[in-house]
Design a protein around this motif. Sequence first.
Motif, short mmCIF file in Angstrom:
data_model
loop_
_atom_site.label_atom_id
_atom_site.label_comp_id
_atom_site.label_asym_id
_atom_site.label_seq_id
_atom_site.Cartn_x
_atom_site.Cartn_y
_atom_site.Cartn_z
N SER A 357 -82.32 43.93 45.96
CA SER A 357 -83.53 44.01 46.63
C SER A 357 -83.89 45.61 47.32
O SER A 357 -84.78 46.20 47.92
CB SER A 357 -84.00 43.72 46.98
N SER A 358 -82.97 45.74 48.13
CA SER A 358 -83.04 46.39 49.70
C SER A 358 -83.57 48.24 48.92
O SER A 358 -84.07 48.62 49.36
CB SER A 358 -82.21 46.44 51.20
N LYS A 359 -82.90 48.19 47.73
CA LYS A 359 -82.95 49.95 47.30
C LYS A 359 -84.40 49.70 46.13
O LYS A 359 -83.98 50.80 45.53
CB LYS A 359 -81.65 49.60 46.75
N GLU A 360 -84.63 48.87 46.46
CA GLU A 360 -85.83 48.90 44.96
C GLU A 360 -87.37 48.49 45.93
O GLU A 360 -87.53 47.53 46.97
CB GLU A 360 -85.84 47.79 43.89
N ILE A 361 -88.37 49.16 45.50
CA ILE A 361 -89.81 48.69 45.41
C ILE A 361 -90.98 48.57 45.15
O ILE A 361 -90.55 49.48 43.97
CB ILE A 361 -90.24 50.21 46.56
N GLU A 362 -91.75 48.07 45.18
CA GLU A 362 -93.04 47.41 44.05
C GLU A 362 -93.78 48.22 44.21
O GLU A 362 -94.35 48.52 45.43
CB GLU A 362 -93.29 45.98 44.19
N VAL A 363 -94.40 49.27 42.79
CA VAL A 363 -95.71 49.90 43.60
C VAL A 363 -97.33 49.30 43.80
O VAL A 363 -97.25 48.73 42.99
CB VAL A 363 -95.01 51.10 42.16
N PRO A 364 -97.31 50.38 44.41
CA PRO A 364 -98.57 49.70 44.86
C PRO A 364 -100.03 50.25 44.29
O PRO A 364 -99.65 50.66 43.26
CB PRO A 364 -99.19 49.91 46.38
N ASP A 365 -101.10 49.52 43.88
CA ASP A 365 -102.28 50.16 43.48
C ASP A 365 -103.62 50.89 44.47
O ASP A 365 -103.67 50.05 45.16
CB ASP A 365 -103.39 48.84 42.60
N ILE A 366 -102.63 52.37 44.15
CA ILE A 366 -103.28 53.20 44.76
C ILE A 366 -104.66 53.76 44.56
O ILE A 366 -105.55 54.64 44.32
CB ILE A 366 -102.89 53.99 45.20
N VAL A 367 -104.91 53.99 42.72
CA VAL A 367 -106.13 54.05 42.05
C VAL A 367 -107.56 53.92 43.32
O VAL A 367 -107.86 52.91 43.78
CB VAL A 367 -106.56 53.29 41.16
N GLY A 368 -108.47 54.62 43.04
CA GLY A 368 -109.47 54.32 44.29
C GLY A 368 -109.49 55.12 45.44
O GLY A 368 -110.44 55.32 46.29
N TRP A 369 -107.97 55.10 45.91
CA TRP A 369 -107.81 55.59 47.64
C TRP A 369 -108.30 57.07 47.72
O TRP A 369 -107.79 57.62 46.98
CB TRP A 369 -106.80 55.11 47.63
N ASP A 370 -108.80 56.95 48.78
CA ASP A 370 -108.50 58.41 49.44
C ASP A 370 -107.60 59.62 49.29
O ASP A 370 -105.79 58.04 49.25
CB ASP A 370 -109.16 58.76 51.13
N VAL A 371 -107.19 60.26 48.52
CA VAL A 371 -105.77 61.04 49.11
C VAL A 371 -104.66 60.90 50.16
O VAL A 371 -103.56 60.55 50.01
CB VAL A 371 -105.51 62.52 47.66
N ASP A 372 -105.59 60.97 51.19
CA ASP A 372 -104.27 60.72 52.24
C ASP A 372 -103.88 59.90 52.29
O ASP A 372 -102.72 59.90 52.97
CB ASP A 372 -104.71 61.54 53.48
N LYS A 373 -104.85 58.60 52.48
CA LYS A 373 -104.38 57.77 53.38
C LYS A 373 -103.71 57.00 51.64
O LYS A 373 -102.72 55.97 51.90
CB LYS A 373 -106.04 56.72 52.65
N ALA A 374 -103.45 57.84 50.43
CA ALA A 374 -102.49 57.29 49.41
C ALA A 374 -101.06 57.91 49.53
O ALA A 374 -100.36 57.15 49.32
CB ALA A 374 -103.13 57.95 48.16
N ARG A 375 -100.91 59.20 50.41
CA ARG A 375 -100.11 60.21 50.48
C ARG A 375 -99.15 58.70 51.44
O ARG A 375 -97.83 58.97 51.90
CB ARG A 375 -100.40 61.06 50.22
N GLU A 376 -99.73 58.59 52.94
CA GLU A 376 -98.95 57.98 53.87
C GLU A 376 -98.32 56.74 52.99
O GLU A 376 -97.62 56.16 53.42
CB GLU A 376 -100.08 57.31 54.77
N GLU A 377 -99.42 55.65 52.29
CA GLU A 377 -99.57 54.53 52.46
C GLU A 377 -97.88 54.52 50.58
O GLU A 377 -96.74 53.80 51.17
CB GLU A 377 -100.16 53.90 51.30
N ILE A 378 -97.50 55.44 50.42
CA ILE A 378 -96.64 55.59 48.94
C ILE A 378 -95.57 56.32 50.22
O ILE A 378 -94.09 55.79 49.34
CB ILE A 378 -97.02 57.08 48.49
#
Length: 649
Positions: A357-378
């Motif tokens: 699992s160390s090589k796999e990541i669960e995608v978060p829900d970023i719809v509605g987020w500010d683009v800069d905050k979403a970029r930082e999170e991803i």
Amino acid sequence: MNWGDKMIGKVLGGRYEIIEKIGGGGMAVVYKARCRLLNRYVAVKVLREEFINDEEFINKFRRESQAAASLSHPNIVSIYDVGMEDDIYYIVMEYIDGKTLKEVIDEKGKLTAKETIEYSIQIAEALEHAHRNHIVHRDIKPHNIMVTRDGRIKVTDFGIARAANASTMTNTSTVIGSVHYFSPEQARGRFTDEKSDIYSLGIVMYEMITGKVPFEGESPISVALKHIQEEIVPPTEIDSSVPKNIEYIIMKCVRKNQNERYQNASELLKDLRKVKYSKEDMNFVDNIDTLDSATRIIPIVKDEGENEEMKTKPKKKKSNKGSNNGGKRVIFWAVFLAFLLTTGLAFGIYKFKDGFSSKEIEVPDIVGWDVDKAREEIEGMGLKFEVEDTVYSSEFEENKIVYQSKEPGTVVKKNYPIKVKVSKGGKLVKVPNLINKDINEASLLLKERSLDEDVEFRNDDKIPINIVISQDPEPYEEVKEGTKVKLVVSQGPEKKMTIMPKLVGMKENEAKRAIVANRLVLGKADPQFSDEVPKGTVIWQSYESGTELEENTVVDIYVSDGPEKKKDEEKSNENQNEEIPMNLSISLPQDRSQTEVKVFRIQDGVTEQVYNQVHNVTEENLIIPVKGKPNAKFDVYFDGNFYDTYGKQ
């Protein structure tokens, strides 16, 4: 005569070329035609052959069609012309490119609450206009209501419905029309008024919202009896999703007693508009019980009786102390070994899972987020962030994420690219000029530009009812799609009320003065035979005394004409068969320089042209000498269009 076979290609009145049959009912057949003079399509309604020999019906039909032609309203089909040619009686009217409301209901099964309210408002506005002009439809049903391609309502058949009703009620005591939509008073063959149309509209609303009419039966009579005797099942008992406020309006429209319904179309419109424009609970969706919709953590409920039993249950006596100790040792080692096995297995699974699992990541829900905050999170999660496109959105503000390429919760590997679309904000549109426009037209203009409306009604003595007084934002201002435009709409002068006086028992002139004195308007004062009431005395009034009415409400009365005189069957007819000279005094139309005047004499069932001349309209009044029997009638036409009937009526 088989109209369907012989009408195609025929030219009526020298200008209406019949192209194809497009519909028909019990009274008439409808054709699509082209007006050669104005080069436009029209609808031509031709009376069926079984009615062309009924002179009384024909005369009523002409008069009522001419009255209906005087109606001018965006929700009423316009009548352009009425004519007769070779025993063909026809009406020329506006051609509607659309479907009947009945076809729309059949196709959809039932309509939404929003559609039901929208269509009902337009139908009620058509009735309000007709009733103000003293015209009652008497055959409101989905078959007589057209829906255009852009969702506008057009009510048709005002003239033919009224003429048919009057003729059949007088001559045959048979009620013609669609009995599923009849009011109880129509089913009984009694007096009908504006409230009869309101009942029928209530049935139409019932069918729109539920997909079915309230009463069915094996015969028209059985259905009519149900309208008279049985209560209508409320719409919510058929479909629980029907909003209560719409059900209230429908059930008030369909009260058995005329006086318990809405008293006029204006009252009905007031409630319909409240439902449409109210800011509260107008999503037409019932609130879902939060107990059923939300996941909750609830405490464990212990069975107190069971716990008490466990406390009080006596323990068994130990019979062998040695064997008991041996059993304890066995149990201890079994539990210890099981603990080691379980711990080791869990530890192994954990290390195994951790290795992958160390090589796999669960995608978060970023719809509605500010683009800069979403970029930082991803990017902080070890994934790539890519802006795929920027788009207009009325739902999301500028620089907010409106779309992501991978669904939230999806498991991806490190460095996987997450593509997004970013909002540019709402698209800018110009606010249309809505001032002095009808509210229905204003609503359509806003809808076309993806703008919302917020309507406030206000009394105004100068601006006609339903006309926009002001708007905010101002006309031509650029705003984002989805912006709410506030409209202030006139609901006419503030209503002033008065009390209906008792007219029954008064002399006709006294009753008329009482109507005026109470700020009401006299409608019809029809004579009725009566063996009990002296001639000239009022025997019926359209509203009961003591009823609160809006000022200028039209009041109809019946006045006694005394006992019906028996016909003297042995009266000499020798003078009835002699033709006598007579003069027709005719006023020429003043909207043209000259006109062709034709006169047809109808006598002993035979129609004959007796005059045909072209006259300059400067003559204004024209005297035409003719001959005929005392019971002869004379139909006058100007330029091929029927004008009036002279002679014995």
